[in-house]
Design an enzyme around this catalytic site. Sequence first.
Site, short mmCIF file in Angstrom:
data_model
loop_
_atom_site.label_atom_id
_atom_site.label_comp_id
_atom_site.label_asym_id
_atom_site.label_seq_id
_atom_site.Cartn_x
_atom_site.Cartn_y
_atom_site.Cartn_z
N LYS A 163 7.87 35.13 51.76
CA LYS A 163 7.99 34.72 50.36
C LYS A 163 9.41 34.26 50.05
O LYS A 163 9.62 33.19 49.49
CB LYS A 163 7.64 35.88 49.41
CG LYS A 163 6.22 36.38 49.52
CD LYS A 163 5.94 37.52 48.56
CE LYS A 163 6.75 38.76 48.80
NZ LYS A 163 6.48 39.45 50.06
N GLU A 189 14.93 43.17 44.42
CA GLU A 189 14.88 42.85 45.86
C GLU A 189 16.23 43.21 46.47
O GLU A 189 17.05 43.85 45.86
CB GLU A 189 14.53 41.38 46.06
CG GLU A 189 13.08 41.07 45.71
CD GLU A 189 12.05 41.63 46.70
OE1 GLU A 189 12.19 41.38 47.90
OE2 GLU A 189 11.14 42.33 46.26
N ARG A 190 16.42 42.76 47.72
CA ARG A 190 17.64 43.18 48.43
C ARG A 190 18.89 42.52 47.84
O ARG A 190 18.89 41.33 47.56
CB ARG A 190 17.54 42.81 49.91
CG ARG A 190 16.37 43.44 50.58
CD ARG A 190 16.12 42.85 51.95
NE ARG A 190 14.81 43.25 52.43
CZ ARG A 190 13.69 42.62 52.11
NH1 ARG A 190 13.73 41.55 51.35
NH2 ARG A 190 12.54 43.06 52.56
N1 LIG Z 1 9.19 29.28 57.36
C1 LIG Z 1 9.55 30.19 58.27
N2 LIG Z 1 9.95 29.80 59.50
C2 LIG Z 1 10.29 30.72 60.40
N3 LIG Z 1 10.29 32.04 60.19
C3 LIG Z 1 9.90 32.50 59.00
C4 LIG Z 1 9.50 31.59 57.97
N4 LIG Z 1 9.15 32.31 56.89
C5 LIG Z 1 9.33 33.60 57.22
N5 LIG Z 1 9.79 33.73 58.48
C6 LIG Z 1 10.06 35.01 59.16
O1 LIG Z 1 9.57 36.09 58.40
C7 LIG Z 1 10.61 36.97 58.03
C8 LIG Z 1 10.38 37.56 56.66
O2 LIG Z 1 10.46 36.57 55.67
P1 LIG Z 1 10.83 36.90 54.16
O3 LIG Z 1 12.06 37.73 54.08
O4 LIG Z 1 10.80 35.64 53.41
O5 LIG Z 1 9.60 37.80 53.74
P2 LIG Z 1 9.23 38.34 52.31
O6 LIG Z 1 7.80 38.01 52.11
O7 LIG Z 1 10.20 37.89 51.31
O8 LIG Z 1 9.37 39.90 52.56
P3 LIG Z 1 9.65 41.05 51.51
O9 LIG Z 1 8.36 41.35 50.83
O10 LIG Z 1 10.08 42.17 52.39
O11 LIG Z 1 10.71 40.56 50.59
C9 LIG Z 1 11.86 36.12 58.11
O12 LIG Z 1 13.01 36.90 58.34
C10 LIG Z 1 11.54 35.22 59.29
O13 LIG Z 1 11.78 35.85 60.50
MG LIG Z 2 11.56 38.86 50.03
#
Ligand SMILES: Nc1ncnc2c1ncn2[C@@H]1O[C@H](COP(=O)(O)OP(=O)(O)OP(=O)(O)O)[C@@H](O)[C@H]1O
Ligand SMILES: [Mg+2]
Length: 513
Positions: A163, A189-190
Amino acid sequence: MPGQESLKTPSLGAVVSVRGSVVDVRFDEQLPPIYSVLRAGDKAQIVIEVLAQLDARHVRGIALTPTQGLARGMAVQDTGGPLEVPVGKEVLSRMFDVFGNVIDRGAVLSDFELRSVHQAPPPLARRSTKSEIFETGIKAIDVLMPLERGGKAGLFGGAGVGKTVLLTEMIHNMVGQHEGVSIFCGIGERCREGEELYHQMKEAGVLPNMVMVFGQMNEPPGARFRVGHAALTMAEYFRDDEHRDVLLLIDNIFRFIQAGMEVSGLMGQMPSRLGYQPTMGTELSRLEERIANTDTGAITSIQAVYVPADDFTDPAAVHTFSHLSASIVLSRKRASEGLFPAIDPLQSNSKMATPGIVGARHYGLAQEIRRTFAQYAQLKDIISMLGLEQLSPEDRNVVARARRLERFLTQPFFTTKQFTGLDGKLVSLEDALDGCERILRDEFKDYPESALYMIGAINEAKGKSKPGPSTAEPKSRAKADLTSAAKATPEPHPIPGAKPQPTLEHAGDAHES
Ligand SMILES: Nc1ncnc2c1ncn2[C@@H]1O[C@H](COP(=O)(O)OP(=O)(O)OP(=O)(O)O)[C@@H](O)[C@H]1O
Ligand SMILES: [Mg+2]
């Protein structure tokens, strides 16, 4: 400090009880109205917002700061006004907390106006009704779930499915071209992500038209509960007073609901389904309804929505869905296959995807892509039980098209270059549609699937590898350094030519579900 200026009314109270973030205060003379801000502590450092009047003498409020040191009997000062944040041109390129204090170690603001964070949504008569597409440069989104200028889009997904990465990429792609103002609001968030984003924006040179407001996970629930309102107040100023378009980005709106849940129990309310607060619907709509288009300017908003335990029937997710004009659903399965952005095309939707708005060709193509994916999803069961050989040639074609489309709709991001080693790509809607159309016409039938993986426009597939299963040239090793998720699964193959290309037959066998 802006908040302290309003210390004028002398009404004094005393703390009756403190339960975590919830504080009861007794006022003998004049009872402060709802949303009044109270201050306590020797430096008036503890800020409390009144949320309920319990009786003629007592109010119950929620602390927006830590309540350490607050004890029964301590004096509490009514400031005589609600929580206010600075608005005006000066806030551009700055970073704020929920109180409107600058937190970027820069100079304090000098020329600003203070405005209450509690505002009414614009009346229906002032709302604008025109529908326009907002291009993001991300293929899967522009083709299948186009965003609306002045609309609200949600990025739904469980933990760690991408996300934040997708939101950051959208900021990267849009803030530069967007003539208006962008406001980023970090809720719960962080802290690290906020800091990183600030520096990224600074380097990209887009900070002069950007404002950042943070109430991150280290802050008390009260701050996370109000920081969205603070950001919206600034957004409304640019929309209503300066008649500019505003891009409002929120990561993560679920944390707003969660903060409300944290205080609700302490406030003495009975929990509703799954422990959520009974007032969740009202709280969320009070915030979401303010994100609206008027004839003078539009607030386009993109919100990340954390979905607890990947359960899309969770009340928080369901309530948020109902406010949005486009929902982009990220699936864990796709993320684990390395198909980034991990958008699930069959679950995501946009109310802009109608022939009247996107045009007949785009609409027809999007429908055909969805149909192909839906058929593939049905065939997956048969493939996993009987193998691809048992499918009719017709069905095999559907599978081939769907898998090529799936790969073509992946895209390397600018913001993930450090860990994928691939340069980011911005793809115009025209190129994205063209690629999908040509795949559906079987023009890329003889190309290995991996030739379409992590490319921009479709012509890059031709440069990347020639038709035929074994003629693909190995690319540089740097590109092998994709995400571990991509590496863990045998396909889609990030390095063309490093292993024998997954032919359709292998692919079918390898597919687990
Ligand atoms: N478009 C992308 N290309 C490559 N890797 C990706 C991509 N999107 C996400 N990732 C991988 O997934 C990991 C987690 O992504 P992200 O931090 O955006 O998750 P999130 O859904 O925001 O998680 P949270 O709910 O913990 O905030 C990233 O650190 C990366 O390794
Ligand atoms: Mg996130």
